[in-house]
Write a protein that holds these residues in place. Structure first.
Motif, PDB file in Angstrom:
ATOM      1  N   ARG A   1       0.652  -1.137   0.043  1.00  0.00           N
ATOM      2  CA  ARG A   1       0.026   0.010   0.010  1.00  0.00           C
ATOM      3  C   ARG A   1       0.896   1.465  -0.027  1.00  0.00           C
ATOM      4  NH1 ARG A   1      -2.930  -3.373   3.022  1.00  0.00           N
ATOM      5  NH2 ARG A   1      -2.223  -2.600   5.022  1.00  0.00           N
ATOM      6  N   THR A   2       1.999   1.195   0.935  1.00  0.00           N
ATOM      7  CA  THR A   2       2.867   2.327   0.990  1.00  0.00           C
ATOM      8  C   THR A   2       3.253   2.468  -0.489  1.00  0.00           C
ATOM      9  OG1 THR A   2       3.460   2.030   3.003  1.00  0.00           O
ATOM     10  CG2 THR A   2       4.831   3.346   1.740  1.00  0.00           C
ATOM     11  N   ALA A   3       4.073   1.510  -1.095  1.00  0.00           N
ATOM     12  CA  ALA A   3       4.469   1.839  -2.435  1.00  0.00           C
ATOM     13  C   ALA A   3       3.545   2.202  -3.516  1.00  0.00           C
ATOM     14  CB  ALA A   3       5.021   0.399  -2.973  1.00  0.00           C
ATOM     15  N   LEU A   4       2.299   1.622  -3.404  1.00  0.00           N
ATOM     16  CA  LEU A   4       1.254   1.887  -4.473  1.00  0.00           C
ATOM     17  C   LEU A   4       0.791   3.449  -4.251  1.00  0.00           C
ATOM     18  CD1 LEU A   4      -0.789   1.272  -6.730  1.00  0.00           C
ATOM     19  CD2 LEU A   4      -2.299   0.467  -4.761  1.00  0.00           C
ATOM     20  N   ALA A   5       0.824   3.932  -2.996  1.00  0.00           N
ATOM     21  CA  ALA A   5       0.287   5.319  -2.471  1.00  0.00           C
ATOM     22  C   ALA A   5       1.689   6.176  -3.296  1.00  0.00           C
ATOM     23  CB  ALA A   5       0.171   5.483  -1.067  1.00  0.00           C
ATOM     24  N   THR A   6       2.713   5.710  -3.183  1.00  0.00           N
ATOM     25  CA  THR A   6       4.047   6.618  -3.609  1.00  0.00           C
ATOM     26  C   THR A   6       3.730   6.774  -5.183  1.00  0.00           C
ATOM     27  OG1 THR A   6       5.161   5.979  -2.016  1.00  0.00           O
ATOM     28  CG2 THR A   6       6.344   6.735  -3.947  1.00  0.00           C
ATOM     29  N   TYR A   7       3.519   5.540  -5.721  1.00  0.00           N
ATOM     30  CA  TYR A   7       2.958   5.454  -7.370  1.00  0.00           C
ATOM     31  C   TYR A   7       2.294   6.288  -7.799  1.00  0.00           C
ATOM     32  CZ  TYR A   7       2.518   4.021 -11.958  1.00  0.00           C
ATOM     33  OH  TYR A   7       2.354   3.801 -13.367  1.00  0.00           O
ATOM     34  N   GLU A   8       1.028   6.513  -6.975  1.00  0.00           N
ATOM     35  CA  GLU A   8      -0.186   7.127  -7.435  1.00  0.00           C
ATOM     36  C   GLU A   8      -0.090   8.651  -6.777  1.00  0.00           C
ATOM     37  OE1 GLU A   8      -3.299   4.750  -5.463  1.00  0.00           O
ATOM     38  OE2 GLU A   8      -3.350   3.423  -7.306  1.00  0.00           O
ATOM     39  N   SER A   9       0.854   9.098  -6.136  1.00  0.00           N
ATOM     40  CA  SER A   9       1.036  10.539  -5.768  1.00  0.00           C
ATOM     41  C   SER A   9       1.362  11.469  -6.990  1.00  0.00           C
ATOM     42  CB  SER A   9       2.150  10.388  -4.824  1.00  0.00           C
ATOM     43  OG  SER A   9       3.474  10.281  -5.575  1.00  0.00           O
ATOM     44  N   ALA A  10       1.015  12.706  -6.498  1.00  0.00           N
ATOM     45  CA  ALA A  10       1.441  13.764  -7.396  1.00  0.00           C
ATOM     46  C   ALA A  10       2.771  13.938  -7.891  1.00  0.00           C
ATOM     47  CB  ALA A  10       0.814  15.032  -6.897  1.00  0.00           C
ATOM     48  N   ASP A  11       3.586  13.498  -6.926  1.00  0.00           N
ATOM     49  CA  ASP A  11       5.122  13.710  -7.188  1.00  0.00           C
ATOM     50  C   ASP A  11       5.371  12.675  -8.319  1.00  0.00           C
ATOM     51  OD1 ASP A  11       5.700  15.732  -5.661  1.00  0.00           O
ATOM     52  OD2 ASP A  11       6.801  14.631  -4.010  1.00  0.00           O
ATOM     53  N   SER A  12       4.937  11.410  -8.211  1.00  0.00           N
ATOM     54  CA  SER A  12       5.117  10.365  -9.188  1.00  0.00           C
ATOM     55  C   SER A  12       4.556  10.759 -10.585  1.00  0.00           C
ATOM     56  CB  SER A  12       4.560   9.180  -8.608  1.00  0.00           C
ATOM     57  OG  SER A  12       4.426   8.254  -9.748  1.00  0.00           O
ATOM     58  N   LYS A  13       3.548  11.352 -10.728  1.00  0.00           N
ATOM     59  CA  LYS A  13       2.963  11.917 -11.733  1.00  0.00           C
ATOM     60  C   LYS A  13       3.733  12.860 -12.473  1.00  0.00           C
ATOM     61  CE  LYS A  13      -1.809  10.648 -10.888  1.00  0.00           C
ATOM     62  NZ  LYS A  13      -1.540   9.600 -10.086  1.00  0.00           N
ATOM     63  N   GLU A  14       4.315  13.968 -11.495  1.00  0.00           N
ATOM     64  CA  GLU A  14       5.045  14.935 -11.985  1.00  0.00           C
ATOM     65  C   GLU A  14       6.603  14.335 -12.406  1.00  0.00           C
ATOM     66  OE1 GLU A  14       7.546  18.607 -12.376  1.00  0.00           O
ATOM     67  OE2 GLU A  14       5.178  17.905 -12.859  1.00  0.00           O
ATOM     68  N   GLY A  15       7.136  13.509 -11.672  1.00  0.00           N
ATOM     69  CA  GLY A  15       8.430  12.947 -11.994  1.00  0.00           C
ATOM     70  C   GLY A  15       8.350  12.248 -13.415  1.00  0.00           C
ATOM     71  N   ILE A  16       7.215  11.646 -13.465  1.00  0.00           N
ATOM     72  CA  ILE A  16       7.073  10.837 -14.759  1.00  0.00           C
ATOM     73  C   ILE A  16       7.195  11.850 -16.019  1.00  0.00           C
ATOM     74  CG2 ILE A  16       5.735   9.165 -16.190  1.00  0.00           C
ATOM     75  CD1 ILE A  16       4.988   7.687 -13.465  1.00  0.00           C
ATOM     76  N   ALA A  17       6.158  12.832 -15.794  1.00  0.00           N
ATOM     77  CA  ALA A  17       5.973  13.825 -16.793  1.00  0.00           C
ATOM     78  C   ALA A  17       7.225  14.398 -17.306  1.00  0.00           C
ATOM     79  CB  ALA A  17       4.691  14.798 -16.267  1.00  0.00           C
ATOM     80  N   ALA A  18       7.842  14.642 -16.182  1.00  0.00           N
ATOM     81  CA  ALA A  18       8.991  15.740 -16.174  1.00  0.00           C
ATOM     82  C   ALA A  18      10.142  14.665 -17.130  1.00  0.00           C
ATOM     83  CB  ALA A  18       9.824  15.874 -14.870  1.00  0.00           C
ATOM     84  N   ARG A  19      10.106  13.354 -16.593  1.00  0.00           N
ATOM     85  CA  ARG A  19      11.014  12.720 -17.459  1.00  0.00           C
ATOM     86  C   ARG A  19      10.796  12.750 -18.898  1.00  0.00           C
ATOM     87  NH1 ARG A  19      15.252   8.890 -15.727  1.00  0.00           N
ATOM     88  NH2 ARG A  19      15.380  10.679 -14.286  1.00  0.00           N
ATOM     89  N   LEU A  20       9.535  12.498 -19.078  1.00  0.00           N
ATOM     90  CA  LEU A  20       9.051  12.391 -20.801  1.00  0.00           C
ATOM     91  C   LEU A  20       9.442  13.594 -21.357  1.00  0.00           C
ATOM     92  CD1 LEU A  20       5.940  10.405 -20.125  1.00  0.00           C
ATOM     93  CD2 LEU A  20       8.024   9.444 -21.107  1.00  0.00           C
ATOM     94  N   ALA A  21       9.114  14.935 -20.643  1.00  0.00           N
ATOM     95  CA  ALA A  21       9.406  16.100 -21.100  1.00  0.00           C
ATOM     96  C   ALA A  21      10.997  16.483 -21.221  1.00  0.00           C
ATOM     97  CB  ALA A  21       8.520  16.924 -20.429  1.00  0.00           C
ATOM     98  N   LYS A  22      11.690  15.718 -20.694  1.00  0.00           N
ATOM     99  CA  LYS A  22      13.082  16.157 -20.239  1.00  0.00           C
ATOM    100  C   LYS A  22      13.438  17.472 -19.527  1.00  0.00           C
ATOM    101  CE  LYS A  22      14.216  13.094 -24.120  1.00  0.00           C
ATOM    102  NZ  LYS A  22      14.944  12.923 -25.420  1.00  0.00           N
ATOM    103  N   ARG A  23      12.795  17.464 -18.689  1.00  0.00           N
ATOM    104  CA  ARG A  23      12.875  18.598 -17.849  1.00  0.00           C
ATOM    105  C   ARG A  23      13.014  18.311 -16.207  1.00  0.00           C
ATOM    106  NH1 ARG A  23       8.144  19.317 -14.477  1.00  0.00           N
ATOM    107  NH2 ARG A  23       6.292  18.212 -15.672  1.00  0.00           N
ATOM    108  N   THR A  24      13.300  19.154 -15.392  1.00  0.00           N
ATOM    109  CA  THR A  24      13.519  18.857 -13.977  1.00  0.00           C
ATOM    110  C   THR A  24      12.360  18.866 -13.423  1.00  0.00           C
ATOM    111  OG1 THR A  24      15.732  20.130 -14.183  1.00  0.00           O
ATOM    112  CG2 THR A  24      14.746  19.975 -11.908  1.00  0.00           C
ATOM    113  N   PRO A  25      11.981  17.752 -12.489  1.00  0.00           N
ATOM    114  CA  PRO A  25      10.491  17.934 -11.867  1.00  0.00           C
ATOM    115  C   PRO A  25      10.731  18.980 -10.827  1.00  0.00           C
ATOM    116  CG  PRO A  25      12.128  16.009 -11.084  1.00  0.00           C
ATOM    117  CD  PRO A  25      12.930  16.580 -12.229  1.00  0.00           C
ATOM    118  N   SER A  26       9.298  19.158 -10.583  1.00  0.00           N
ATOM    119  CA  SER A  26       9.224  19.980  -9.179  1.00  0.00           C
ATOM    120  C   SER A  26       8.329  19.137  -8.545  1.00  0.00           C
ATOM    121  CB  SER A  26       8.648  21.266  -9.711  1.00  0.00           C
ATOM    122  OG  SER A  26       8.178  22.162  -8.580  1.00  0.00           O
TER     123      SER A  26
END
Length: 171
Positions: A142-167
């Motif tokens: 549940r902890t791992a899943l909550a991390t994966y579903e977090s806003a930070d995870s979404k931001e990190g994945i989006a930033a990686r795909l956009a080749k930018r630094t995540p916030s």
């Protein structure tokens, strides 16, 4: 030592000079060790008629491996930082007076990572270290899943795909 090892975020040890007995043990309980090339680590307890605890023996063997762990424990002689770097115990080596310069990129990389991911992974590493005795695996999932579903995870994945630094916001 247990509090350092169980700290919920990564801990970096900076070692200058000799890390003997307690200093060596403290460094081993950190997630990363950065040491000056002329640093040395030793657990000379056998030389003074003292034994390590099960907890410390486990930590040394976990960090050094069975054979190098024996050298640490049974000989008790100082082991050079460059040798421990070859064994994977010391993460980074620095020249004299260069700890800040060498450790800064490592610390900056850790600080740039998603805090929830770091906390989740540290929790997993701590649970593994405890041999997961009486650990609720569902809770860890549940902890791992909550991390994966977090806003930070979404931001990190989006930033990686956009080749930018995540916030990251820690949420």
């Amino acid at each position: 030592f247990d509090a350092v090892q169980r700290y919920p975020l990564p801990v970096v040890a900076l070692v200058h000079g000799r890390a003997i007995a307690g200093g060596c043990e403290l460094a081993l309980h950190c997630d990363f060790i950065v040491a000056e090339r002329d640093a040395a680590f030793a657990m000379p307890l056998a030389q003074i008629g003292v034994s390590t605890t099960w907890f410390l023996t486990k930590k040394i063997v976990e960090a050094a491996g069975a054979h190098a762990g024996r050298e640490f424990l049974l000989l008790g002689e100082p082991i050079a930082a460059d040798r421990l770097h070859q064994l994977g115990i010391v993460a980074r080596l620095a020249g004299p007076g260069g700890l800040d310069e060498v450790s800064r990129p490592l610390i900056d990389r850790l600080a740039a990572n998603a805090p929830l991911s770091l906390r989740s992974m540290k929790r997993l590493l701590i649970a593994m270290n405890d041999h997961m005795m009486a650990t609720d695996y569902g809770d860890l999932d549940r902890t791992a899943l909550a991390t994966y579903e977090s806003a930070d995870s979404k931001e990190g994945i989006a930033a990686r795909l956009a080749k930018r630094t995540p916030s990251f916001k820690g949420a």
